[in-house]
Design an enzyme around this catalytic site. Structure first.
Site, short mmCIF file in Angstrom:
data_model
loop_
_atom_site.label_atom_id
_atom_site.label_comp_id
_atom_site.label_asym_id
_atom_site.label_seq_id
_atom_site.Cartn_x
_atom_site.Cartn_y
_atom_site.Cartn_z
N TYR A 128 37.25 31.53 23.02
CA TYR A 128 38.13 30.36 23.09
C TYR A 128 37.43 29.25 23.89
O TYR A 128 37.16 28.18 23.36
CB TYR A 128 39.43 30.72 23.84
N GLU A 245 48.06 38.06 26.11
CA GLU A 245 47.03 38.21 27.15
C GLU A 245 47.66 38.07 28.52
O GLU A 245 47.46 38.90 29.40
CB GLU A 245 45.93 37.15 26.95
N SER A 384 44.16 29.01 33.87
CA SER A 384 44.26 29.00 35.34
C SER A 384 45.74 28.98 35.78
O SER A 384 46.63 28.58 35.02
CB SER A 384 43.54 27.77 35.91
N ASN A 385 45.97 29.41 37.03
CA ASN A 385 47.35 29.48 37.51
C ASN A 385 48.01 28.09 37.60
O ASN A 385 49.22 27.97 37.42
CB ASN A 385 47.39 30.20 38.86
#
Ligand SMILES: Cc1cc2nc3c(=O)[nH]c(=O)nc-3n(C[C@H](O)[C@H](O)[C@H](O)COP(=O)(O)OP(=O)(O)OC[C@H]3O[C@@H](n4cnc5c(N)ncnc54)[C@H](O)[C@@H]3O)c2cc1C
Length: 399
Positions: A128, A245, A384-385
Site C-alpha cells: 500500500y 487489519e 498512524s494513531n
C-alpha cells in the site's frame, strides 16, 4: 476479566490448551519463550500446525475452510494462543488478502489463491504505502496500465513488511488518473514477487532488524485476471482490508500475557532484593495499565460480536488500533523501567551473525531494549494513531 464460560466452552478451552501443550511444535514455543525473534520457517511451521488442526482460518467463513467459531471460542483461542507464547500469525495472507479474495474475488481467484493462503504455503506481503503516500494513501503514484491482456506496473512501495520472504504481494495502483476524486481510479492487484522487474531492498529499523523493505516495480507485467473486483474500485477493497487489519492489531491477549510476565519479573526482582526503589509507584502504574487493558478487552469483544453477525469491522476498529498499540507500548515502557537497562546492545551485529535464540532472553536487557525500540512502530503501522483519531472523529463521532 471474568467471563463465565458454558460447559461446552470449557471443553473447548481444554481442547485448545491441550493442542498447544501436546500437538503444536514444542520447539517453536520454547524458542519463543527465549526470544521474540522468529525466522520464516518458524512462522510457516507454526501456521501450518494450526492448518493441520483446521484452525488456520480463525475468522474465515466455514465455506472457505474457516473455523466457524463463535466470538467466545475466538476469545478462548487467542487467550490460549498468547499464553502458550505462540509466534504471531503473519497477517498478510490469512488476515488481509484472504478476506478480500473471498469477499470480492472471482470463483477462479478463490480456487487459485484461498487454499494456499489457508495452508500458509504461500507468503504474502502488503504493498500500500509509498514514499510520499502513507497517511494520504490515495495520493499513491504507482501505475498499472492495461496493455492487451496484461497490466504493466511502475512505481515504488515502501515499509513493506517481510517482503524479503514473500511469494506474492497485493498492491494498490492507479489505473486511471482522469478522476474527480483521487480515491477513484485506484485498483487492487495481485502480483507474483518473482515477476521480472521487481527489486526488493531492505530498510533497517532502529532496533537493527530487517523487517521492512522498499519494493520497486519497473515495467512489471502481470495477467489482467490478477485484478480483484472492478478496475478503479480498489479503494473500496483496500479500505475493507484496513478495517480487518486494524481490528486485529490490538493484540489484547498478547498484552495480557506480557503483563503476566512483567508481574513475574517484578516478583523475581523483589525476591532478589532488587525491586525498584519506589515499588509502590511501579505497582500503581501496572494496575493502571491492567485496568485499561480490561476495558479494551470489552471493546474488542463488542467489535468481535458485531463481526460475527457477518458485518465487516467498521471504523470502531480504529479505537482498537489506537488503544491496543498504546497498551503494548505502555507495557514495553514498564519492562524498560523495571529492567533499568538503557543500553542498546549491538543488535545489528547480532542479527548479521544469525540469531539462534541465545542473543535474547526474557529477563535480559537485550529483549527489553529490542522490543522497546521495535514496537515504536505499533503506533505508526496500519495507519498512524493520529490518522485513526481523524477517522473516529469523522466516522464515529461525526464531527
Ligand atoms: C514497521 C512498519 C511496518 C509497516 N508495514 C507496512 C506494510 O507491510 N505495507 C504497507 O503498505 N505499509 C506499511 N507500513 C506503512 C504505514 O502504514 C505508514 O508508515 C503509515 O501509514 C504512515 O505513513 P507515512 O510513514 O508515510 O507517514 P506520514 O503520512 O508522512 O505521516 C508522518 C506523521 O504525520 C502525521 N500525520 C500525517 N497526516 C496527518 C493528518 N492529516 N492529521 C494528523 N497527523 C497527520 C502522522 O500521524 C505521522 O505522525 C509500515 C510502517 C511501519 C512503521
Amino acid at each position: 476479566m471474568n467471563v463465565n464460560f458454558s460447559p461446552e466452552e470449557l471443553v473447548f478451552q481444554d481442547e485448545v490448551r491441550a493442542f498447544f501443550a501436546e500437538e503444536y511444535p514444542q520447539d517453536i514455543l520454547e524458542g519463543r519463550r527465549k526470544s521474540m525473534l522468529a525466522s520464516r520457517d518458524i512462522y510457516i511451521r507454526g501456521q501450518q500446525a494450526l492448518h493441520t488442526k483446521g484452525w488456520a482460518g480463525i475468522n474465515w467463513p466455514v465455506e472457505y475452510g474457516g473455523t466457524g467459531w463463535s466470538v467466545t471460542q475466538k476469545y478462548i483461542f487467542f487467550n490460549e494462543f498468547a499464553a502458550a507464547d505462540c509466534p504471531t500469525i503473519i497477517p498478510f495472507g490469512l488476515g488481509m488478502v484472504g478476506p478480500v479474495i473471498y469477499t470480492y474475488g472471482t470463483e477462479e481467484q478463490k480456487e487459485k489463491f484461498l487454499p494456499d493462503i489457508l495452508s500458509s504455503s504461500v507468503w504474502w506481503c502488503q504493498g500500500y504505502s509509498e514514499p510520499g503516500a502513507g497517511s494520504d494513501l490515495a495520493s499513491l503514484k504507482t501505475r498499472a496500465d492495461l496493455d492487451g491482456d496484461e497490466y504493466v506496473i511502475n512505481g515504488t512501495k515502501t515499509w513493506t513488511t517481510l517482503a524479503q520472504h514473500a511469494d506474492w504481494i497485493f498492491i494498490l495502483a492507479r489505473t486511471n488518473s482522469d478522476v474527480a476524486r483521487k480515491q477513484e481510479g485506484i485498483s487492487f492487484l495481485l502480483v507474483k514477487m518473482d515477476a521480472p522487474g521487481i527489486t526488493v531492498t531492505p530498510i533497517y529499523t532502529l532496533d537493527g532488524d530487517h523487517e521492512i523493505n522498499q519494493v520497486f516495480f519497473d515495467n512489471v507485467r502481470i495477467p489482467a485476471d490478477q485484478l480483484i473486483g472492478e478496475e478503479g474500485k480498489g479503494w473500496t477493497y483496500g479500505k475493507f482490508l484496513l478495517t480487518h487489519e486494524r481490528a486485529n492489531i490490538a493484540g489484547v491477549a498478547l498484552s495480557k500475557q506480557r503483563l503476566r510476565k512483567l508481574k513475574k519479573k517484578l516478583a523475581s526482582y523483589e525476591q532478589q532484593g532488587q525491586a525498584p526503589a519506589d515499588v509502590e509507584s511501579f505497582r500503581r502504574k501496572m494496575a493502571e495499565v491492567e485496568i485499561q487493558l480490561s476495558a479494551l478487552e470489552y471493546t474488542e469483544l463488542r467489535t468481535l460480536a458485531s463481526v460475527s453477525t457477518g458485518k465487516a469491522p467498521g471504523p470502531e476498529s480504529s479505537i482498537l488500533k489506537i488503544k491496543g498499540t498504546e497498551m503494548q507500548q505502555a507495557i514495553d515502557n514498564l519492562f524498560f523501567e523495571l529492567s533499568a537497562y538503557g543500553a542498546l546492545p549491538n543488535l545489528r551485529a547480532q542479527y548479521e551473525a544469525g540469531y539462534d535464540g541465545d542473543i535474547v532472553d526474557d529477563d535480559g536487557s537485550s529483549l527489553t531494549a529490542l522490543r522497546y525500540f521495535n514496537f515504536r512502530k505499533a503506533s505508526i503501522y496500519g495507519g498512524s494513531n493520529e490518522i485513526q483519531k481523524n477517522i473516529i472523529a469523522k466516522a464515529v463521532l461525526r464531527i
